[in-house]
Design a protein around this motif. Sequence first.
Motif: not given
Length: 333
Positions: A4-5, A17, A20-21, A24, A48, A53
């Motif tokens: 996982t992230i 965060s 995640s950024r 993406n 992912p 998503r």
Amino acid sequence: MPVTIEDISKQLGVSISTVSRALNGKADVSEATKERVQQVAQKMGYQPSAAARNLRRQRTEKIGFVFNDAISHFSDYFAEIIAGATTEAEENGHNIVLYTNKGDSADGLLNLCKTREVDGLILVWNHVPSAIIDPLIAEGLPFVILGRRVNHPQASYITPDNYNGAMALMQHLLSLGHTRIGFITRPLMKLTYVDRFAAYTDALENAGIPFDSSLVVETEGGKECNSLATKQLLDLPVPPTAAIAFHDLIAVDVLTVILERGLRVPQDIALAGFDGLNASLLVKPSITTVKQPLREIGEQSVQALLRCIENSKQPPIQKTLPVQLEIRESTSG
């Protein structure tokens, strides 16, 4: 367990965060951080989440195929359509989910619209009335009607050319000298019936042959009903010398009754069907038919739906695809 992230965050010592950024491609993360996060993610085997998503994009990547008949009734007609549709959907990153909706009630369809289980619907129905189309449009979920023409300016559909297909059958039989041509119809099919019946009457008028209502008999489908309709034609004081069955599965039942009567096909009575199903080719004699581009109908229905999904302002897509007359033993033997 899947990476996982959160796992990547712990490994790098940066916030969730930020990970995640970075994954993406957000502009507020430095290129160095993005590269570092992506390298660690790849090394750890991170994949992912499709669900996450799709939640962000408000998409399911699923298309609903809704049949208004039991799936157990499928023939190679539906098999060919589904084959074309699934190939097209998969090539565009979508999966197909099958649903059934018995009868003409819109309740099941509207529930699908409200829950947004799918991104759009393809309706495979004998007939889709305006009483169903209007609520679907109001719900705003894209839909395409497969294999049927409808008289609704806002509905998208992909349909075979029923009129010109039936006209080709009639012209073929007329060219062989037949002037008493029976037509075993299925009014339940609504506009499909209207188009094919219009070709039947127009062809007779063009040939200067008076219309004889006794040569037109109806069936609701099913072997017993098809047999009764056939016997009604054969028992006329002056029976037809040729007959067109509304579709190939009816034609197979018609052929059985004709042969049971000791009649020869096509010497005593010629026979034709419609759709181009395998059943019409496997019987003896093989049955002349009009072949629909079934795979293409499936493919183009998915293409049309995806265009409507991507563009909410897409005008209705209404396409009629050409069909092909296939002359076989039942008319030319």
